[in-house]
Scaffold this motif. Structure first.
Motif, mmCIF file in Angstrom:
data_model
loop_
_atom_site.group_PDB
_atom_site.id
_atom_site.type_symbol
_atom_site.label_atom_id
_atom_site.label_comp_id
_atom_site.label_asym_id
_atom_site.label_seq_id
_atom_site.Cartn_x
_atom_site.Cartn_y
_atom_site.Cartn_z
ATOM 1 N N TYR A 1 -46.229 -18.505 59.442
ATOM 2 C CA TYR A 1 -46.476 -18.013 60.803
ATOM 3 C C TYR A 1 -45.753 -16.691 61.028
ATOM 4 O O TYR A 1 -46.336 -15.720 61.537
ATOM 5 N N GLN A 2 -44.500 -16.646 60.637
ATOM 6 C CA GLN A 2 -43.720 -15.422 60.835
ATOM 7 C C GLN A 2 -44.267 -14.269 60.009
ATOM 8 O O GLN A 2 -44.297 -13.121 60.475
ATOM 9 N N ARG A 3 -44.742 -14.556 58.793
ATOM 10 C CA ARG A 3 -45.327 -13.502 57.963
ATOM 11 C C ARG A 3 -46.603 -12.946 58.605
ATOM 12 O O ARG A 3 -46.841 -11.730 58.601
ATOM 13 N N THR A 4 -47.415 -13.835 59.170
ATOM 14 C CA THR A 4 -48.642 -13.390 59.833
ATOM 15 C C THR A 4 -48.311 -12.515 61.035
ATOM 16 O O THR A 4 -48.921 -11.460 61.242
ATOM 17 N N MET A 5 -47.341 -12.944 61.837
ATOM 18 C CA MET A 5 -46.969 -12.165 63.013
ATOM 19 C C MET A 5 -46.327 -10.832 62.635
ATOM 20 O O MET A 5 -46.525 -9.820 63.316
ATOM 21 N N THR A 6 -45.590 -10.824 61.533
ATOM 22 C CA THR A 6 -44.995 -9.569 61.065
ATOM 23 C C THR A 6 -46.081 -8.604 60.610
ATOM 24 O O THR A 6 -46.024 -7.392 60.903
ATOM 25 N N GLU A 7 -47.098 -9.128 59.912
ATOM 26 C CA GLU A 7 -48.211 -8.279 59.492
ATOM 27 C C GLU A 7 -48.947 -7.721 60.715
ATOM 28 O O GLU A 7 -49.310 -6.532 60.747
ATOM 29 N N PHE A 8 -49.171 -8.571 61.709
ATOM 30 C CA PHE A 8 -49.805 -8.118 62.950
ATOM 31 C C PHE A 8 -48.975 -7.003 63.592
ATOM 32 O O PHE A 8 -49.512 -5.975 64.023
#
Length: 291
Positions: free
Chosen positions: A195-202
């Motif tokens: 989840y954190q990786r996805t939000m960081t990419e966003f």
């Protein structure tokens, strides 16, 4: 705390969606301001607009949002359809402004064979034209992330980054983050590290400051399927964990979060109260930890 609501029917009059929101104790709401499968709709009367604004205030609703017609395709390579889409989109903006809405959610559209680059250029041109025709409007356009069915654009964060980089008045834009769509497009939303990786990419590609609204939907189809099929919270391939992570994420503590889950289950039980109950239970867990 995040604000919870649902997409509610405006059948019989746009004010009915607000009355239904009040009955469900919603804090926010989304609706169609006209039939979503028609190009044009009955004009909003001054009386209806005044009553709509009164009910918004009396029910304490914030960030009231509309969704544009599914017929609109600002990515279309067909000049006639593109112009028809721009005209309909401007009408959606005018209706939203008349009602005092905060946001108008739109899908980027489908390139239908012209290719992603060409399709995104058309979207940018369409939004720029809509902005030119509505120079003083307060309502903000939210570009929704999509599942990527067919030739639909918006299933990659890069697509939205291109739109924001290209639109002249990009400050008038924001993002609607649909959990079902993002998951179906291939982005993981659990466990927490993913989840954190996805939000960081966003954040790196678009910016979390542009994220203005969530559509909270579970998915009937697995991650990466690129199929848009909403499911009740906790009953699909996402499960409850992504929703817990989102509603307890301090970065999103003041954002509206709207259900677009099915209205009933197999037993014909009304499910908006059930799905709202899931969100409220998850939010209560956050409040408990703060205490």
């Amino acid at each position: 705390m995040p604000l919870f609501g649902a997409h509610l029917s405006s059948a019989g009059g746009i004010c009915n969606a607000l009355r239904a929101a009040g009955e469900l104790a919603c804090e926010t709401v989304q609706l169609f301001t006209k039939n979503n499968n028609q190009w044009t709709g009955k004009a909003v009367s001054p009386e209806d607009a005044a009553e709509f604004r009164r009910l918004t205030k009396s029910h304490g609703l914030k960030f009231v949002t509309s969704h544009d017609s599914y017929l609109i395709n600002l990515a279309s390579p067909d000049d006639v359809l593109w112009q028809k889409s721009v005209t309909a989109f401007v009408d959606e903006l005018r209706r939203a402004e008349q009602l005092g809405l905060a946001y108008l959610v739109m899908h980027p559209g489908a390139h239908v064979g012209s290719g992603e680059e060409a399709g995104l250029k058309r979207v940018i041109q369409g939004i720029d034209e809509a902005h030119r025709q509505t120079p003083d409007f307060k309502v903000k356009i939210l570009v929704e992330l999509t599942a990527g069915q067919g030739s639909s654009l918006g299933h990659r964060f890069e697509h939205l980054a291109t739109i924001f980089d290209g639109v002249e008045e990009s400050k008038r834009l924001g993002v609607c983050f649909d959990t079902c769509h993002v998951f179906a497009a291939g982005y993981p939303l659990a466990p927490e590290a993913d989840y954190q990786r996805t939000m960081t990419e966003f954040d790196n590609l678009i910016g979390l400051n542009r994220l203005k609204l969530f559509h909270l939907n579970d998915s009937k189809k697995p991650q990466g399927s690129r199929v848009d099929r909403h499911e009740h919270l906790g009953q699909g391939h996402l499960g409850e964990e992504p929703f817990r992570l989102i509603v307890t994420d301090p970065r999103f503590a003041k954002l509206p979060m709207i259900l677009e889950t099915p209205k009933t289950n197999a037993d014909d039980e009304q499910m908006d109260p059930v799905n709202l109950g899931v969100l409220r239970r998850l939010r209560e867990g956050l409040e408990g930890r703060k205490d």
